[in-house]
Write a protein that holds these residues in place. Structure first.
Motif, PDB file in Angstrom:
ATOM      1  N   CYS A 107       0.877  -1.177   0.000  1.00 29.96           N
ATOM      2  CA  CYS A 107       0.000   0.000   0.000  1.00 29.96           C
ATOM      3  C   CYS A 107       0.908   1.219   0.000  1.00 29.96           C
ATOM      4  O   CYS A 107       0.833   2.052  -0.896  1.00 29.96           O
ATOM      5  CB  CYS A 107      -0.872  -0.022   1.259  1.00 29.96           C
ATOM      6  SG  CYS A 107      -1.915   1.434   1.424  1.00 29.96           S
ATOM      7  N   LYS A 136       0.119   9.234   0.425  1.00 32.52           N
ATOM      8  CA  LYS A 136      -1.044   8.419   0.763  1.00 32.52           C
ATOM      9  C   LYS A 136      -2.266   9.272   1.075  1.00 32.52           C
ATOM     10  O   LYS A 136      -2.174  10.199   1.879  1.00 32.52           O
ATOM     11  CB  LYS A 136      -0.736   7.546   2.005  1.00 32.52           C
ATOM     12  CG  LYS A 136       0.283   6.446   1.796  1.00 32.52           C
ATOM     13  CD  LYS A 136      -0.038   5.545   0.620  1.00 32.52           C
ATOM     14  CE  LYS A 136      -1.383   4.848   0.710  1.00 32.52           C
ATOM     15  NZ  LYS A 136      -1.684   4.103  -0.559  1.00 32.52           N
ATOM     16  N   HIS A 286      -8.736  -2.736  -2.041  1.00 27.35           N
ATOM     17  CA  HIS A 286      -9.455  -1.644  -1.393  1.00 27.35           C
ATOM     18  C   HIS A 286     -10.962  -1.878  -1.395  1.00 27.35           C
ATOM     19  O   HIS A 286     -11.669  -1.344  -0.548  1.00 27.35           O
ATOM     20  CB  HIS A 286      -9.094  -0.299  -2.046  1.00 27.35           C
ATOM     21  CG  HIS A 286      -7.692   0.100  -1.743  1.00 27.35           C
ATOM     22  ND1 HIS A 286      -6.638  -0.250  -2.554  1.00 27.35           N
ATOM     23  CD2 HIS A 286      -7.162   0.760  -0.687  1.00 27.35           C
ATOM     24  CE1 HIS A 286      -5.518   0.207  -2.006  1.00 27.35           C
ATOM     25  NE2 HIS A 286      -5.795   0.817  -0.877  1.00 27.35           N
ATOM     26  N   GLU A 312      -2.641  -5.344  -3.177  1.00 31.25           N
ATOM     27  CA  GLU A 312      -1.667  -4.958  -2.147  1.00 31.25           C
ATOM     28  C   GLU A 312      -1.042  -6.189  -1.497  1.00 31.25           C
ATOM     29  O   GLU A 312      -1.750  -7.125  -1.105  1.00 31.25           O
ATOM     30  CB  GLU A 312      -2.352  -4.081  -1.093  1.00 31.25           C
ATOM     31  CG  GLU A 312      -2.695  -2.724  -1.678  1.00 31.25           C
ATOM     32  CD  GLU A 312      -3.191  -1.700  -0.676  1.00 31.25           C
ATOM     33  OE1 GLU A 312      -3.093  -0.502  -0.983  1.00 31.25           O
ATOM     34  OE2 GLU A 312      -3.690  -2.094   0.400  1.00 31.25           O
ATOM     35  N   ASP A 323      -3.369  -0.263   5.791  1.00 37.22           N
ATOM     36  CA  ASP A 323      -4.143  -1.294   5.088  1.00 37.22           C
ATOM     37  C   ASP A 323      -3.671  -2.733   5.311  1.00 37.22           C
ATOM     38  O   ASP A 323      -3.871  -3.601   4.447  1.00 37.22           O
ATOM     39  CB  ASP A 323      -4.192  -0.980   3.579  1.00 37.22           C
ATOM     40  CG  ASP A 323      -5.105   0.201   3.272  1.00 37.22           C
ATOM     41  OD1 ASP A 323      -5.798   0.668   4.201  1.00 37.22           O
ATOM     42  OD2 ASP A 323      -5.118   0.660   2.119  1.00 37.22           O
ATOM     43  N   GLN A 326      -5.875  -5.914   4.592  1.00 36.97           N
ATOM     44  CA  GLN A 326      -6.221  -6.401   3.244  1.00 36.97           C
ATOM     45  C   GLN A 326      -5.005  -6.909   2.467  1.00 36.97           C
ATOM     46  O   GLN A 326      -5.123  -7.280   1.306  1.00 36.97           O
ATOM     47  CB  GLN A 326      -6.937  -5.295   2.455  1.00 36.97           C
ATOM     48  CG  GLN A 326      -6.064  -4.093   2.134  1.00 36.97           C
ATOM     49  CD  GLN A 326      -6.870  -2.840   1.846  1.00 36.97           C
ATOM     50  OE1 GLN A 326      -7.926  -2.629   2.422  1.00 36.97           O
ATOM     51  NE2 GLN A 326      -6.387  -2.002   0.955  1.00 36.97           N
TER      52      GLN A 326
HETATM   53 MN    MN Z   1      -4.041   0.832   0.484  1.00 39.40          MN
END
Ligand code: MN
Ligand code: PEP
Length: 361
Positions: A107, A136, A286, A312, A323, A326
């Motif tokens: 990410c 980000k 996402h 990711e 993140d 995920q």
């Molecule tokens: Mn991300």
């Protein structure tokens, strides 16, 4: 759309172009094997179709009803009579060609060692393009903002990304969050990503388009398909049709108590493919916001016809600065790529028939 006669001369094309410009409008000239088609950019009420039809070399003037015209599939079929989709090239990688393309990486870039390790691993797993966020977009100002939160950090992280891409022979992609990032990032990245939150930022889209680099445009989580394509049109109208669209999930019902971060709109894939000749990929990371769904939704996206996936990856999700929930491992990515490729292969006959149907309608 002004369709020129077969064999219209350069002079005739220039005549039409100059006439449109005199009316204070922009032009997009597409030269196909068979004929040239000229698209008008701007307020079309400033010029009349009857006037244009009288200009030498003009065969026909056609009104494209959708707000997106230059990226409309219909436009691409006018000048060469074919319904080919656009293939966007990044180095040796072709997005929108026959084989699905896999974009993978962290990410956020957290450090050189982290990025280099993930780059080695995703390359070995079969990824084609390396991702890594420097700037980000974060909901909370108190969370990790990416190494791009100061200029030295940004240059350093972008340098590592470039180095990793060169070392492992992968084009690299990173997000630009504002116009001020464009000139810096274009020196390092092969593809510029415009994130979901910035899909509506016209000035950013125009500035990014002018770099002439391929642009990956993510759908805003509240955007209709028409809005998504209308904002992609800003990139095309700035002279850059190397656009990769990305479906990444829309706001789910019952947000807050919801089981997934967003709702992956798989229907958007075939719909977008009918509407435009641009490639569309999917970001299941996402959309789901949880690693246990990534494999299933990746397969679903490939089955629905996506030209690729953006995923990711981290070797230690628990330590990831954003993140983590995920992230999948590179081992999981390897299996995912293998299975998606097998699925894609097994669907080739279906795709051929379906493509024929898509193009005729
Ligand atoms: Mn991300
Ligand atoms: C990302 O890909 O890093 C990202 C922030 O995605 P999105 O813009 O889709 O939220």
């Amino acid at each position: 759309m002004i369709i020129m006669r077969k064999g219209a001369t350069e002079e005739e094309v220039t005549g039409v172009v100059n006439d449109i410009k005199k009316h204070g409008l922009g032009v997009d000239v597409s030269k196909g094997e068979i004929r040239t088609v000229i698209g008008i950019i701007g307020d079309e009420t400033k010029i009349s179709a009857t006037h244009l039809e009288t200009l030498p070399g003009v065969k026909e003037v056609r009104l494209v009803e959708t707000p997106y015209k230059l990226i409309n599939r219909e436009y691409s079929t006018l000048f060469d009579g074919k319904t080919e989709s656009r293939v966007v090239k990044a180095g040796k990688i072709r997005i929108g060609a026959d084989e699905p393309v896999f974009i993978a990486g962290p990410c956020a870039i957290e450090g050189k060692q982290q990025l280099m390790q993930i780059a080695t691993e995703v390359k070995a797993a079969g990824a084609h393009i390396l991702r890594g966020g420097v700037f980000k977009p974060r909901t909370s100002v108190h969370s990790f903002q990416g190494l791009g939160s100061n200029i030295e950090g940004a240059r350093q992280a972008l340098g590592w990304l470039r180095e990793a891409g060169d070392k492992y022979d992968m084009p690299v992609i990173t997000e630009i969050r504002g116009e001020s990032h464009v000139d810096l990032v274009k020196e390092y990245a092969d593809i510029l990503q415009i994130g979901s939150r910035n899909m509506y930022d016209q000035d950013l889209l125009i500035a990014a388009a002018k770099t002439r680099k391929p642009i990956l445009l993510k759908r805003h989580f509240g955007a209709s398909i028409e809005e998504f394509l209308s904002f992609a049109e800003y990139i095309a109208a700035s002279g850059n049709k190397d656009i990769i669209l990305c479906e990444r999930g829309i706001v789910p019902i019952g947000k807050g108590k919801s089981y997934t971060r967003y709702t992956l709109d798989l229907q958007a894939i075939p719909v977008v493919q009918k509407e435009t000749y641009l490639p569309i990929i999917v970001d299941p990371s996402h959309a789901a916001g949880r690693r246990d769904l990534i494999m299933t939704m990746s397969m679903a996206a490939i089955a629905a016809g996506a030209s690729g996936l953006e995923i990711e990856v981290h070797y230690n999700a628990k330590e990831a600065k954003c993140d983590g929930q995920q992230m999948i491992t590179s081992n999981e990515l390897g299996k995912l790529i293998e299975q998606c490729k097998a699925l894609h292969q097994s669907l080739s006959l279906f795709r051929k028939e379906n493509r024929a149907a898509t193009c005729i309608n």
